[in-house]
Design a protein around this motif. Structure first.
Motif, short mmCIF file in Angstrom:
data_model
loop_
_atom_site.label_atom_id
_atom_site.label_comp_id
_atom_site.label_asym_id
_atom_site.label_seq_id
_atom_site.Cartn_x
_atom_site.Cartn_y
_atom_site.Cartn_z
N TYR A 135 6.77 13.38 0.78
CA TYR A 135 5.61 12.76 1.61
C TYR A 135 6.34 11.80 2.46
N PRO A 136 5.73 11.44 3.78
CA PRO A 136 6.48 10.60 4.77
C PRO A 136 6.42 9.15 4.10
N SER A 137 5.44 8.62 3.57
CA SER A 137 5.48 7.43 3.23
C SER A 137 4.31 7.22 1.79
N TYR A 138 4.50 6.18 1.08
CA TYR A 138 3.51 6.00 0.07
C TYR A 138 2.18 5.97 0.30
N ASP A 139 1.91 5.49 1.76
CA ASP A 139 0.41 5.50 2.38
C ASP A 139 -0.25 6.74 2.78
N VAL A 140 0.71 7.75 3.16
CA VAL A 140 0.62 9.10 3.72
C VAL A 140 0.82 10.02 2.36
N CYS A 141 -0.08 10.39 1.61
CA CYS A 141 0.35 11.39 0.43
C CYS A 141 -1.03 11.70 -0.22
N PRO A 142 -1.91 12.39 0.74
CA PRO A 142 -3.10 12.85 0.42
C PRO A 142 -3.55 13.77 -0.83
N ASP A 143 -2.27 14.56 -1.02
CA ASP A 143 -2.62 15.80 -1.97
C ASP A 143 -1.92 15.51 -3.57
N VAL A 144 -1.75 14.15 -3.57
CA VAL A 144 -0.90 13.93 -4.83
C VAL A 144 -1.66 14.45 -5.97
N GLU A 145 -2.94 13.97 -6.28
CA GLU A 145 -3.84 14.70 -7.14
C GLU A 145 -3.94 16.05 -7.37
N LYS A 146 -3.91 16.83 -6.40
CA LYS A 146 -3.84 18.46 -6.06
C LYS A 146 -2.53 18.80 -6.73
N ARG A 147 -1.37 18.12 -6.43
CA ARG A 147 -0.18 18.63 -6.82
C ARG A 147 0.13 18.43 -8.32
N VAL A 148 -0.73 17.21 -8.93
CA VAL A 148 -0.57 16.97 -10.44
C VAL A 148 -1.51 17.88 -11.33
N GLU A 149 -2.53 18.45 -10.59
CA GLU A 149 -3.43 19.42 -11.09
C GLU A 149 -2.70 20.86 -11.29
N ASP A 150 -2.11 21.13 -10.29
CA ASP A 150 -1.15 22.46 -10.11
C ASP A 150 0.15 22.24 -11.32
N PHE A 151 0.41 21.10 -11.43
CA PHE A 151 1.63 20.88 -12.36
C PHE A 151 1.07 20.92 -13.79
N VAL A 152 0.00 20.33 -13.87
CA VAL A 152 -0.87 20.57 -15.10
C VAL A 152 -1.23 21.95 -15.57
N GLU A 153 -1.48 22.76 -14.64
CA GLU A 153 -1.85 24.30 -14.97
C GLU A 153 -0.59 24.92 -15.41
N SER A 154 0.46 24.68 -14.60
CA SER A 154 1.74 25.25 -14.96
C SER A 154 2.18 25.01 -16.41
#
Length: 1151
Positions: A135-154
């Motif tokens: 992610y370019p910065s802490y303010d520009v990270c829109p899909d953090v929750e989606k990444r976490v959901e994918d991680f949980v599914e794995s």
């Protein structure tokens, strides 16, 4: 495992543990911002499945706790999310290495991991990697929750794989033995082929598979596995794992019965059953605790005890525990944990979980037993921070089950642990914060309003101790303001519970703190946002009553009566309206009837007392008001120890007009400034708090030339601004010079002066007080600082006859008053009064020498300025007290006829009641000198009085006035006229005055002094004749005789008949009426007078002829021809003068 997780609850058994940690240098605020977003993904619905996976996140987790992952899988770290900051491609290799090192810490148990890289851009960031997100910065990270959901599914995929692998393990008898860390050394050298060993391995594995099923969302399967594990482990006495299986069974049952969780959070978790068949079958039984049953068939197990198909395990045992059974199983599990010293953490956490379940079930007493057990669990050497955490959690749990005082006890223990001597840097802020949290448990509230409601609650000794600890902690924090606030609260709320010694100690401490930081009424806000309300010291001193005082008499404003009526009539067209009066009833109960004036000092009286065992000094005490601008003038007072009620007067000046509300008072005691509001003091009695302040008025100061009176006017009921006293002789006149000075700030525009005699039994003649106001009014308007003078004449004329009937019959001493000729032989010589009564005796002195009192009130009504425009005025009241000593008075009054018919002699017996020689004078009369206590007769010749010329009362007044009062007024007017005509005065050395006869004149004397309404004039030979006049005529000449009647009465009189009869008086008692040869009439000797109207007259003419010389008298006989008509007139109206010709005296004969 030495550090327990006090936040664990039963439903945590179905969660998977994911650790989120920073890698490298990551700003703390940025890390926790990302951490918050990650933890928002706490539940994930698995695609192509009806199961949910629950995740528990931790940003700090000890690796040694991870070693217990086989014992309870929810303790195993299965996921790792690392957060790092990477600014350039050069830093990426190092960052990647750190990430791998971090994975190695939990590498044995991790299912999957992710690295979130912030700040890196370029070629590396464009690489597509599943385990790394750029992610370019802490303010520009829109899909953090989606990444976490994918991680949980794995993670779920790995979890499901492991569950299936364990459940379908076909390795025969070679099932691995799962161990906790401290057991590994105990199983070295054991026979692995024994039946006992194999059952141990099967039981532990069955329990482990139950944990995996529970995490994978297969609640029914987990229950079956837990039941089978319990049976297997119980048979081999594997108590530690048996406790774990029982705890797992309890957790699965809790999840089923309490979908909302037991941690107090609305997690909204729903139970998930493994298969749709079972889910449908149990849908109707979910809310019936203990209703779901799964029976286990003993032959369904394979040789190694592990069956792949749990649907065939429908048999003979219950799988879901009921609420009562859950607690029993928890007790059993905890008892098994207690057998192992190294399982203290597991035992403690199980107790915490059981308490949370019991809190949901509202079984507080049983929960307290679990907590009591948790208190005594030995975890070895705990750090101070761990002790604080342990006591804090115990406090929260006790609070959860409603044991508030027990909760406060452990919270206070935690607070004291924060500042233990073994801590190098004591945490006084944490201690203070924890102490504040204990207040509610000890029934304490830092708001004195709430704490003072009702009777005292809680243990006073403990509350006082806790407040002292708050004071000490705030002082060690370096915040003396908090110390002052808590000490003020202690004094205000606990004053009655403190001993005398404690009161002295607390006040001394308060003075020490306020010397550095004075206390006030501001709200103190703590760093955590808690606000401490102000604490007014309303008990130092205690106020029992508040009374608003009216202005002094000389400053009280009054409303013009006419304006007051107009204002009332303008508010309503009705004379009286009960509805309006009802709506104003509540307001009248608080509003004071009197008024205050803008710019004048106003007073409020407080009844206070000092409850302290020492002298109480109040440095500043003033009023708190609202409604108008008010300048409070503070007062300082000192109250003795334990004083009784003591009056204190607080003053102030309203600067604007309107309604002022006295809200309370402010004090400064021991360096603490307090605003005490009456609304918060229900025990204070008050008659009202709202007063109308009218616009400013002038103020007059009165001074007099006479000395002030030493005693108030006894009969007067009104309050006086001032009073004067003087001593005078009766009849004396004294000048009273009054100076009025304008000491206010407004111009004096109007001035009116009136007087009113006070209730007195003394009869006063004439005006007591008189003045001329024209000169004073001509000097208006009177500017501030200017003055005006007014001269008042004080004149006293009283009746000192002592109320005795001193007047006897007018003829008691032989003095003739019948009008006989003065030359009559019946006339007797006057006898002195001193011969008849010794008035100089002692008894006479006591009768006449007493002092009488006259009192009157002069009222000065004045106005000006803005108050005059509103119709208000002020008045000053001056009381005048005069002690009157008797001077001279008349003991007897009588009359004698004079030589003329229209005159008479007034005989006065004058008595000198003083101790000095005095001189009595009268108009046209000689002076009379009287010695002390001497009485002499004084004769004064006066013309008779025409009382008909006096002003008559109004007809309306006559109609509505008592006739007796009218008669008294008439007599008083006549007597006043006589007294002013006589002009009798006296002189004693340098004093002089008037002597009035008003009090001794009776009706008979007034009739003799009154001029007859019918006036008769007789003219003989052109010469008016009266008793002392002799008409000369020659023998043989005709003598003209004229009789004239003037009617001065109010009614017409007549007709009358007059007969002239001549006679001779030989002066020896013989009278000769046979004079036919000596006198003859020319014409008739009888005259006729027709009716004479008021103010008119009638004249009768005739003539006589005397034939011989000598002294003759003419007797004019009178006949009233109107008597037959009921109009008979009194004889005194026909007082015709006698006619004497040549020394002859004529007597008037009355019929």
């Amino acid at each position: 495992m030495s550090i327990p997780d006090y936040m664990q609850c039963a439903e945590d058994h179905q969660t998977v543990l994911v650790v989120v940690q920073p890698v490298g240098i990551v700003p703390e605020d940025e890390f926790f911002r990302i951490y918050k977003r990650i933890t928002s993904v706490a539940q994930v619905s698995i695609r192509d499945s009806q199961r949910n996976l629950y995740i528990r996140y931790r940003h700090h987790y000890l690796p040694e706790n991870n070693e217990w992952g086989d014992f309870q899988t929810h303790r195993k770290v299965v996921g790792l999310i690392s957060v790092t900051t990477c600014r350039s491609a050069k830093e990426w290799p190092q960052t990647s290495d750190r990430f791998h090192c971090q994975k190695d810490v939990f590498g044995a148990t991790l299912y999957d991991s992710r690295l979130l890289v912030f700040g890196l851009q370029g070629e590396i960031a464009e690489q597509q990697r599943t385990d790394v997100a750029f992610y370019p910065s802490y303010d520009v990270c829109p899909d953090v929750e989606k990444r976490v959901e994918d991680f949980v599914e794995s993670i779920f995929i790995v979890l499901e794989t492991k569950r299936l692998d364990r459940a379908t393990d076909k390795s025969g008898d070679k099932i691995p033995l799962l161990c906790v860390p401290f057991e590994k050394k105990d199983f070295v050298g054991l026979d692995t082929d024994s039946r006992h060993y194999k059952k141990r391995c099967q039981g532990r594995m069955r329990k482990h598979v139950g944990d995996l099923c529970l995490q994978a969302g297969m609640l029914q399967d987990a229950l079956v596995h837990y039941h089978m594990a319990v049976e297997l482990l119980r048979s081999v006495n594997d108590f530690l794992w048996l406790g774990a299986a029982l705890e797992g069974l309890c957790s699965a049952s809790v999840i089923f019965h309490y979908p909302g969780g037991t941690a107090g959070k609305a997690s909204g978790r729903e139970p998930s059953l493994a298969h749709g068949q079972g889910q449908a079958a149990d849908a109707g039984k979910r809310h019936r605790p203990g209703a779901q049953e799964v029976l286990i068939d003993a032959g369904a197990l394979t040789a190694n005890g592990i069956s792949a198909d749990t649907s065939s395990e429908i048999g003979r045992a219950k799988n879901c525990l009921g609420p009562e059974d859950i607690i029993e199983k928890y007790k059993e599990a905890i008892s098994y944990y207690g057998k192992y010293k190294n399982a203290g953490v597991i035992e403690l956490e199980a107790c915490v979980k059981a308490v949370r379940v019991l809190a949901i079930q509202k079984r507080a007493m049983e929960a307290s037993e679990f907590l009591q057990n948790a208190v005594y669990i030995n975890l070895g050497q705990l750090s101070e921070e761990e002790k604080i955490q342990r006591y804090s959690i115990l406090s929260e749990l006790y609070h959860l089950i409603g044991f508030h005082r027990k909760s406060a006890f452990f919270k206070r223990v935690a607070a004291m642990q924060c500042v233990a001597p073994t801590i190098p840097e004591p945490g006084w802020r944490a201690c203070y914060k924890l102490l504040l949290e204990t207040l509610s448990g000890y029934s304490l509230c830092l708001d004195p309003k709430d704490f003072s409601k009702g009777s005292h609650r809680g243990w006073a000794a403990v509350q006082v101790r806790l407040l002292h600890e708050l004071v000490y902690a705030s002082r060690r924090m370096g915040n003396p303001g908090l110390s002052v606030r808590h000490l003020s609260f202690l004094l205000q709320t606990m004053l009655d519970l403190l001993s005398d010694k404690e009161k002295k100690e607390v006040t001394q401490s308060l003075e020490n703190y306020t010397s550095k930081c004075p206390g006030g009424m501001e709200v103190l806000t703590l760093p955590d946002g808690l606000k401490l309300p102000p604490v007014p010291l309303s008990k130092l001193p205690i106020v029992r009553s508040v009374k608003l005082l009216d202005l002094p008499v000389s400053l009280r404003p009054h409303k013009q009566k006419g304006l007051l009526e107009n204002n009332m009539s303008s508010k309503s067209p009705f004379i009286y309206s009960p509805i309006i009066m009802h709506t104003r009833g509540e307001e009248r109960t608080k509003k004071i009837e009197f008024r205050w004036v803008q710019g004048d000092v106003c007073e409020v009286q407080l009844m206070v007392y000092n409850p302290m065992p020492f002298e109480l000094r109040v440095e500043h005490m003033g009023l708190l008001t609202s409604g108008v601008e008010f300048e409070a003038l503070p007062a300082a007072l000192s109250l003795p120890a334990e004083s009784g009620l003591y009056p204190v007067t607080l003053v102030g000046v309203p600067r604007t007009a309107g309604n002022i509300n006295v809200n309370g008072y402010h004090t400064s005691v021991f360096g603490v400034t307090s605003d005490c509001l009456l609304d918060g003091l229900p025990s204070v009695r008050t008659s009202g708090c709202v007063v109308e302040v009218i616009p400013s008025l002038p103020r007059l100061q009165l001074s007099t030339s006479l000395p002030r009176s030493a005693h108030p006017l006894r009969p007067s009921k009104e309050e006086l601004s001032s009073s004067v006293s003087v001593q005078l002789f009766n009849g004396e006149t004294q000048q009273l010079i009054i100076t009025l000075e304008n000491i206010g700030s407004e111009d004096l525009e109007t001035l009116e002066v009136t007087s009113k005699a006070c209730n007195t039994k003394e009869k006063l003649f004439g005006e007591f007080l008189s003045w001329d106001l024209e000169e004073a009014v001509s000097q208006l308007p009177l500017k501030p600082g200017q003055s005006v003078t007014l001269t008042v004449n004080v004149k006293v004329r009283l009746d000192f006859s002592g109320g005795e009937n001193l007047l006897q019959d007018l003829n008691d001493d032989g003095i003739s008053v019948t009008g006989l000729p003065i030359s009559s032989p019946l006339r007797q010589v006057l006898k002195p009064r001193a011969e008849t009564k010794p008035l100089g005796s002692e008894s006479s002195k006591t009768d006449y020498n007493h002092v009488k009192t006259l009192e009157a009130v002069m009222t000065f009504k004045y106005s000006g300025g803005a108050g005059k425009v509103e119709g208000y005025y002020r008045d000053l009241s001056l009381g005048v007290h005069v002690d009157v000593e008797p001077s001279v008075f008349f003991t007897k009054v009588s009359t004698l006829p004079a030589t003329r018919t229209r005159q008479c002699h007034l005989l006065l017996d004058v008595f000198n009641s003083t101790e000095h020689e005095l001189m009595v004078s009268a108009n046209n009369n000689q002076d009379l000198v009287l010695h002390p206590s001497e009485c002499q007769r004084m004769a004064i010749q006066v013309a008779k009085f025409d009382f008909h010329t006096l002003p008559q009362p109004d007809q309306e007044a006559v109609r509505y006035t008592n006739p007796k009062l009218l008669e008294e007024e008439r007599l008083h007017t006549q007597a006043s006229m006589i007294s002013s005509t006589l002009g009798i005065t006296w002189n004693i050395i340098s004093f002089d005055g008037e002597a009035s006869v008003e009090g001794v004149l009776n009706q008979l004397v007034l009739e003799h002094l009154q001029l007859a309404p019918l006036q008769w004039d007789v003219v003989v030979n052109g010469k008016p004749c009266d008793c002392d006049i002799i008409a000369d005529c020659k023998v043989g000449d005709a003598v003209p005789l004229e009789v004239k009647l003037t009617n001065r009465s109010m009614n017409a009189v007549g007709p009358f008949a007059l007969t002239v009869v001549p006679f001779q008086d030989y002066q020896n008692g013989v009278q000769n009426y046979d004079l036919q040869d000596a006198v003859t009439f020319i014409g008739s000797n009888t005259f006729y007078i027709d009716m004479v109207k008021p103010t008119e007259n009638s004249v009768c003419m005739g003539a006589l002829l005397f034939l011989y010389t000598g002294d003759f008298y003419l007797n004019i006989k009178f006949q009233d021809d109107s008597a037959g008509q009921g109009k008979e007139l009194p004889p005194s109206w026909f007082g015709l003068p006698s006619v004497h010709i040549k020394y002859l005296v004529l007597n008037i004969i009355k019929y």
